[in-house]
Structures are given as C-alpha cells and as structure tokens.
Motif scaffolding. Sequence first.
Motif, PDB file in Angstrom:
ATOM      1  N   LEU A 102       0.832  -1.202   0.000  1.00  0.00           N
ATOM      2  CA  LEU A 102       0.000   0.000   0.000  1.00  0.00           C
ATOM      3  C   LEU A 102       0.870   1.258   0.000  1.00  0.00           C
ATOM      4  O   LEU A 102       0.576   2.217  -0.715  1.00  0.00           O
ATOM      5  CB  LEU A 102      -0.949   0.006   1.198  1.00  0.00           C
ATOM      6  CG  LEU A 102      -1.888   1.198   1.312  1.00  0.00           C
ATOM      7  CD1 LEU A 102      -2.793   1.294   0.073  1.00  0.00           C
ATOM      8  CD2 LEU A 102      -2.729   1.094   2.573  1.00  0.00           C
ATOM      9  N   MET A 103       1.972   1.250   0.757  1.00  0.00           N
ATOM     10  CA  MET A 103       2.875   2.409   0.786  1.00  0.00           C
ATOM     11  C   MET A 103       3.503   2.647  -0.591  1.00  0.00           C
ATOM     12  O   MET A 103       3.621   3.795  -1.030  1.00  0.00           O
ATOM     13  CB  MET A 103       3.969   2.221   1.840  1.00  0.00           C
ATOM     14  CG  MET A 103       3.455   2.320   3.260  1.00  0.00           C
ATOM     15  SD  MET A 103       2.828   3.944   3.697  1.00  0.00           S
ATOM     16  CE  MET A 103       4.322   4.733   4.222  1.00  0.00           C
ATOM     17  N   ILE A 104       3.877   1.568  -1.276  1.00  0.00           N
ATOM     18  CA  ILE A 104       4.437   1.704  -2.620  1.00  0.00           C
ATOM     19  C   ILE A 104       3.384   2.263  -3.562  1.00  0.00           C
ATOM     20  O   ILE A 104       3.668   3.156  -4.377  1.00  0.00           O
ATOM     21  CB  ILE A 104       4.993   0.354  -3.123  1.00  0.00           C
ATOM     22  CG1 ILE A 104       6.254  -0.010  -2.332  1.00  0.00           C
ATOM     23  CG2 ILE A 104       5.307   0.405  -4.616  1.00  0.00           C
ATOM     24  CD1 ILE A 104       6.746  -1.419  -2.566  1.00  0.00           C
ATOM     25  N   ALA A 105       2.148   1.765  -3.456  1.00  0.00           N
ATOM     26  CA  ALA A 105       1.069   2.263  -4.318  1.00  0.00           C
ATOM     27  C   ALA A 105       0.787   3.744  -4.039  1.00  0.00           C
ATOM     28  O   ALA A 105       0.616   4.530  -4.978  1.00  0.00           O
ATOM     29  CB  ALA A 105      -0.195   1.426  -4.114  1.00  0.00           C
ATOM     30  N   ILE A 106       0.760   4.120  -2.761  1.00  0.00           N
ATOM     31  CA  ILE A 106       0.526   5.525  -2.396  1.00  0.00           C
ATOM     32  C   ILE A 106       1.661   6.392  -2.936  1.00  0.00           C
ATOM     33  O   ILE A 106       1.416   7.460  -3.519  1.00  0.00           O
ATOM     34  CB  ILE A 106       0.397   5.680  -0.861  1.00  0.00           C
ATOM     35  CG1 ILE A 106      -0.893   5.029  -0.357  1.00  0.00           C
ATOM     36  CG2 ILE A 106       0.437   7.158  -0.462  1.00  0.00           C
ATOM     37  CD1 ILE A 106      -0.973   4.925   1.158  1.00  0.00           C
ATOM     38  N   SER A 107       2.911   5.933  -2.781  1.00  0.00           N
ATOM     39  CA  SER A 107       4.044   6.733  -3.253  1.00  0.00           C
ATOM     40  C   SER A 107       4.026   6.856  -4.770  1.00  0.00           C
ATOM     41  O   SER A 107       4.371   7.911  -5.311  1.00  0.00           O
ATOM     42  CB  SER A 107       5.368   6.153  -2.764  1.00  0.00           C
ATOM     43  OG  SER A 107       5.589   4.886  -3.319  1.00  0.00           O
ATOM     44  N   ALA A 108       3.609   5.797  -5.463  1.00  0.00           N
ATOM     45  CA  ALA A 108       3.511   5.868  -6.926  1.00  0.00           C
ATOM     46  C   ALA A 108       2.452   6.902  -7.340  1.00  0.00           C
ATOM     47  O   ALA A 108       2.694   7.715  -8.235  1.00  0.00           O
ATOM     48  CB  ALA A 108       3.176   4.502  -7.504  1.00  0.00           C
ATOM     49  N   CYS A 109       1.306   6.868  -6.676  1.00  0.00           N
ATOM     50  CA  CYS A 109       0.239   7.830  -6.983  1.00  0.00           C
ATOM     51  C   CYS A 109       0.693   9.255  -6.673  1.00  0.00           C
ATOM     52  O   CYS A 109       0.432  10.183  -7.461  1.00  0.00           O
ATOM     53  CB  CYS A 109      -1.032   7.491  -6.200  1.00  0.00           C
ATOM     54  SG  CYS A 109      -1.819   5.970  -6.743  1.00  0.00           S
ATOM     55  N   LEU A 110       1.369   9.448  -5.533  1.00  0.00           N
ATOM     56  CA  LEU A 110       1.866  10.774  -5.189  1.00  0.00           C
ATOM     57  C   LEU A 110       2.927  11.239  -6.192  1.00  0.00           C
ATOM     58  O   LEU A 110       2.952  12.420  -6.577  1.00  0.00           O
ATOM     59  CB  LEU A 110       2.437  10.789  -3.780  1.00  0.00           C
ATOM     60  CG  LEU A 110       1.423  10.686  -2.642  1.00  0.00           C
ATOM     61  CD1 LEU A 110       2.134  10.495  -1.304  1.00  0.00           C
ATOM     62  CD2 LEU A 110       0.532  11.908  -2.603  1.00  0.00           C
ATOM     63  N   GLY A 111       3.787  10.324  -6.641  1.00  0.00           N
ATOM     64  CA  GLY A 111       4.792  10.676  -7.641  1.00  0.00           C
ATOM     65  C   GLY A 111       4.153  11.120  -8.935  1.00  0.00           C
ATOM     66  O   GLY A 111       4.580  12.104  -9.546  1.00  0.00           O
ATOM     67  N   ILE A 112       3.113  10.404  -9.365  1.00  0.00           N
ATOM     68  CA  ILE A 112       2.399  10.790 -10.593  1.00  0.00           C
ATOM     69  C   ILE A 112       1.717  12.140 -10.396  1.00  0.00           C
ATOM     70  O   ILE A 112       1.757  13.002 -11.277  1.00  0.00           O
ATOM     71  CB  ILE A 112       1.394   9.686 -10.990  1.00  0.00           C
ATOM     72  CG1 ILE A 112       2.144   8.448 -11.467  1.00  0.00           C
ATOM     73  CG2 ILE A 112       0.445  10.196 -12.083  1.00  0.00           C
ATOM     74  CD1 ILE A 112       1.265   7.224 -11.627  1.00  0.00           C
ATOM     75  N   ALA A 113       1.090  12.327  -9.222  1.00  0.00           N
ATOM     76  CA  ALA A 113       0.378  13.574  -8.961  1.00  0.00           C
ATOM     77  C   ALA A 113       1.342  14.778  -8.911  1.00  0.00           C
ATOM     78  O   ALA A 113       1.024  15.843  -9.441  1.00  0.00           O
ATOM     79  CB  ALA A 113      -0.389  13.460  -7.647  1.00  0.00           C
TER      80      ALA A 113
END
Length: 190
Positions: free
Chosen positions: A175-186
Amino acid sequence: MIYIKLFLNFLMIGAVSFGGGYGMISLVREVVISNGWLSEGELMSFIAVSESTPGPLAVNMATFVGSSQGGLLGSFLATLGVVLPSFVIILLIAAMLRNLLKYAGVKAFLSGVRPCVVALILATALIMLLGTLLGFSDVEAGFSPDIKGIIIFVLLAGTGIASKKLFKKSVSPILMIAISACLGIAFYGL
C-alpha cells in the motif's frame, strides 16, 4: 570485458555484504558510481524500481544494473555473481548447521556483524536523504531541496505514523508503494 567486470563486482558484493539487500545498497552504490555505470540519480531510480518489483532487493538491483550495462547476458552474470556466494554459504551452513551455532566464535561473529549492518543501512539512508530530498552532493554545491520529494516523504511518514496510532499496526508495504507511486504521478506528472 564488461561481462567479467559485472560478474566479479557483484560476486564481491555478494561475498562481503551481510544484512540482505539493504545492507548491500552501500556496496552496490560504491561499485556502480566508481565504475561510472550509473549516475547518482539513475541509481536512486534503480533502487526505487528494485524495491517496487517482486524479489530480493539485491537480486533486482544486480539484474537491473547488469541489464543496463550488458543487456541480457550482463543481467544474468551480475545476478549470478550476487547470489552465488550466498548459495554456496547456505549449502555449507546447512551441511554443518547443528555443529556451527554452538561455537562461541560464530556467535561472537554474528553479534559483531549486526551493528555493522545497521550502520551501513543508516549511512545509506542518510546519503539517499541528503542526495534525493535535500539535493546535497558536496559542501561547495550546497543544498537544493526537492520540495515535492520532501512533501511526498512527509505524507508517507505521516501515513505510517497515523496507521500505527489509529490502527495499532503498520501500513502494508504494498500500500505504501502504491501511495508513493500515486503521489509521484500527482506531483511529477507522467
């Protein structure tokens, strides 16, 4: 020549590093940077990708670095080099495990290695923090902080702390990796 160099360097990394993938990051960084195989930024990206993909960190890093320098054969040889020492050591230990752990010297060796592994991991984390988030490479260059990166770091740290406080358990690494990926894209776009 690059194939032999990849194999021997990763064989050395696999033979002298303890503590798993995180303990190896400092050695991989030193070898990769000193050979000019990757820049500091590229290495940070490789570490992020290695963390995000299935499998052990050290194997993923060896595979990615080997592939970037020598294609398919380079990735195979770098990966073989990094896993071969552990494979041989595990075979030897499995053959002698019962007798090996009763010796005080073995216990003392393992007790001495643990603090070293922690120090290597902390030093690598500090170097990554200074280089990635604060943009620090040397004293003369000074700092050039990555505000977006710092915000992502704070949000992720806050998520981890909030989860511990509210739910009494850590956030899933996936979940942390998914959140960081979404934040990186954002923050950085596609």
